[in-house]
Design an enzyme around this catalytic site. Structure first.
Site, mmCIF file in Angstrom:
data_model
loop_
_atom_site.group_PDB
_atom_site.id
_atom_site.type_symbol
_atom_site.label_atom_id
_atom_site.label_comp_id
_atom_site.label_asym_id
_atom_site.label_seq_id
_atom_site.Cartn_x
_atom_site.Cartn_y
_atom_site.Cartn_z
ATOM 1 N N TRP A 224 0.842 -1.200 0.000
ATOM 2 C CA TRP A 224 0.000 0.000 0.000
ATOM 3 C C TRP A 224 0.875 1.247 0.000
ATOM 4 O O TRP A 224 0.659 2.183 -0.769
ATOM 5 C CB TRP A 224 -0.897 -0.060 1.232
ATOM 6 C CG TRP A 224 -2.091 0.849 1.240
ATOM 7 C CD1 TRP A 224 -2.910 1.158 0.187
ATOM 8 C CD2 TRP A 224 -2.605 1.528 2.384
ATOM 9 N NE1 TRP A 224 -3.918 1.997 0.609
ATOM 10 C CE2 TRP A 224 -3.762 2.240 1.954
ATOM 11 C CE3 TRP A 224 -2.226 1.605 3.718
ATOM 12 C CZ2 TRP A 224 -4.528 3.025 2.819
ATOM 13 C CZ3 TRP A 224 -2.994 2.375 4.584
ATOM 14 C CH2 TRP A 224 -4.128 3.076 4.141
ATOM 15 N N TYR B 99 1.308 2.003 10.338
ATOM 16 C CA TYR B 99 0.222 1.606 9.447
ATOM 17 C C TYR B 99 -1.120 2.039 10.022
ATOM 18 O O TYR B 99 -2.021 2.479 9.299
ATOM 19 C CB TYR B 99 0.273 0.088 9.265
ATOM 20 C CG TYR B 99 -0.782 -0.484 8.359
ATOM 21 C CD1 TYR B 99 -0.783 -0.203 6.998
ATOM 22 C CD2 TYR B 99 -1.763 -1.335 8.861
ATOM 23 C CE1 TYR B 99 -1.747 -0.745 6.150
ATOM 24 C CE2 TYR B 99 -2.725 -1.885 8.022
ATOM 25 C CZ TYR B 99 -2.714 -1.590 6.675
ATOM 26 O OH TYR B 99 -3.660 -2.126 5.847
ATOM 27 N N HIS C 289 12.858 -5.507 3.193
ATOM 28 C CA HIS C 289 12.494 -5.835 4.568
ATOM 29 C C HIS C 289 13.737 -5.965 5.458
ATOM 30 O O HIS C 289 13.615 -6.328 6.631
ATOM 31 C CB HIS C 289 11.706 -7.143 4.613
ATOM 32 C CG HIS C 289 10.354 -7.055 3.965
ATOM 33 N ND1 HIS C 289 9.483 -6.014 4.192
ATOM 34 C CD2 HIS C 289 9.723 -7.886 3.091
ATOM 35 C CE1 HIS C 289 8.375 -6.203 3.498
ATOM 36 N NE2 HIS C 289 8.500 -7.330 2.811
#
Length: 345
Positions: free
Chosen positions: A73, A237, A153
């Protein structure tokens, strides 16, 4: 000058044997890297030095996170804001091409890659994709002209060049319960992981730092220490979900961009989860076509507190204790995530 990455040790034989039985995408084993014991598949022993020495460029834009923290996103949002809201290109070009994943090759065990090639034998495009995802991202990205967009990551400590390079870095953090649920579903769906166990077992491995890119808490702590660096934007988030318009403006400002309210609304609509989860450009549809992702969608519900559908009361109590222990002494908490202060139901 070439840097020597932190030393690694092999995961003990007992855990390796157990995990190879339920994580079918790995065929050799795992390693623990450095004093924090970052957890990676065996292929890190071959490619780790290349990732550690990968050179960021001053005009790069990176999105970093622990897996399943809202990364995809955020990538699409960052790409759009950086490219003058080029919706046309976003709708026709895969996000994986526009915003490459630095270290995905580590999770393509040679035996599994051969299986992918055999599975897609005779289809040249699919065969090329199977080969490409097994190619180290540092080789691919070095050939891409600036301006590059890079997903990783890796924790900051395994990207030693990144802060001094001058590039822009957006780090996304998400509460561990929702991370673990989403991470569980992806591990089941993607053959590079090939997880066949249940959620309770998966949580055990997650909590004990035995899923890739763990330890989870160290990952967040490292990023949090850099939150005031002028080239780092640390975002939760949960705050993005709570007030997406505000988050868009915050990220746009960090990227040196300014958009009208009408333009911000268009971005909000485009990235609404109902639209986003059905967008083939961001859902790794190319991997589904090759039968590398076998079920579900890469982008799932995109909601907070979905963990309540997965945790038993007993597991929830254990998880809460673990979270409380790890939040002690830290000066951060997850906004709009009140499960530790509310009833389970």
């Amino acid at each position: 000058m070439t840097l020597e990455p932190p030393k690694y040790e092999y995961l003990n034989k007992e855990n390796t044997k157990k995990m190879l039985e339920i994580f079918k995408g790995e065929r050799t084993g795992w390693v623990l890297v450095g004093p924090k014991k970052w957890f990676f598949p065996h292929k890190y022993t071959i490619e780790g030095k290349g990732f550690y020495n990968f050179k960021a460029r001053p005009d790069d834009i990176w999105v970093l996170s622990y897996p399943r923290s809202g990364t995809t996103w955020t990538q699409e949002l960052v790409w759009l804001l950086s490219n003058n809201l080029d919706f046309k290109r976003a709708k026709t070009e895969l996000l994986a091409e526009r915003f490459p994943f630095l270290e995905f090759s580590m999770f393509n065990h040679p035996e599994v890659t051969r299986e992918f090639l055999e599975l897609n034998k005779g289809d040249k495009d699919k065969e090329e994709l199977c080969k490409k995802i097994a190619q180290p991202g540092y080789d691919i990205l070095e050939k891409i002209p600036s301006k590059r967009f890079i997903k990783s990551h890796f924790p900051f400590s395994l990207l030693p060049n990144i802060l001094e390079s001058g590039c822009k870095i957006i780090y996304i953090a998400r509460n561990p319960k929702d991370v673990a649920v989403s991470w569980y579903y992806l591990n089941k769906a993607i053959k590079t992981q090939g997880y066949i166990g249940d959620f309770t077992t998966f949580w055990y491995y997650f909590q004990n730092n035995l899923t890739p890119w763990s330890p989870y808490w160290e990952h967040l702590k490292e990023a949090w220490t850099h939150r005031n660096h002028p080239n780092v934007l640390f975002m939760f988030y949960e705050e993005m979900q709570y007030d997406f318009s505000k988050a868009i403006k915050k990220i746009a400002k960090f990227l040196g961009k300014d958009y009208t309210e009408e333009e911000i609304k268009k971005v909000e609509d485009y990235l609404n989860i109902k639209n986003f989860r059905n967008n083939p450009m961001v859902n790794l549809s190319e991997l589904k076509k090759c039968d590398i992702i076998t079920s579900g969608t890469f982008v799932r519900k995109g909601q907070s507190n979905g963990w309540k559908d997965m945790f038993s009361e007993e597991l929830n109590a254990k998880a809460n204790k673990w979270i409380e222990e790890n939040l002690k002494g830290n000066n951060f908490s997850f906004p709009y995530f009140n499960d530790l202060n509310s009833n389970y139901n």
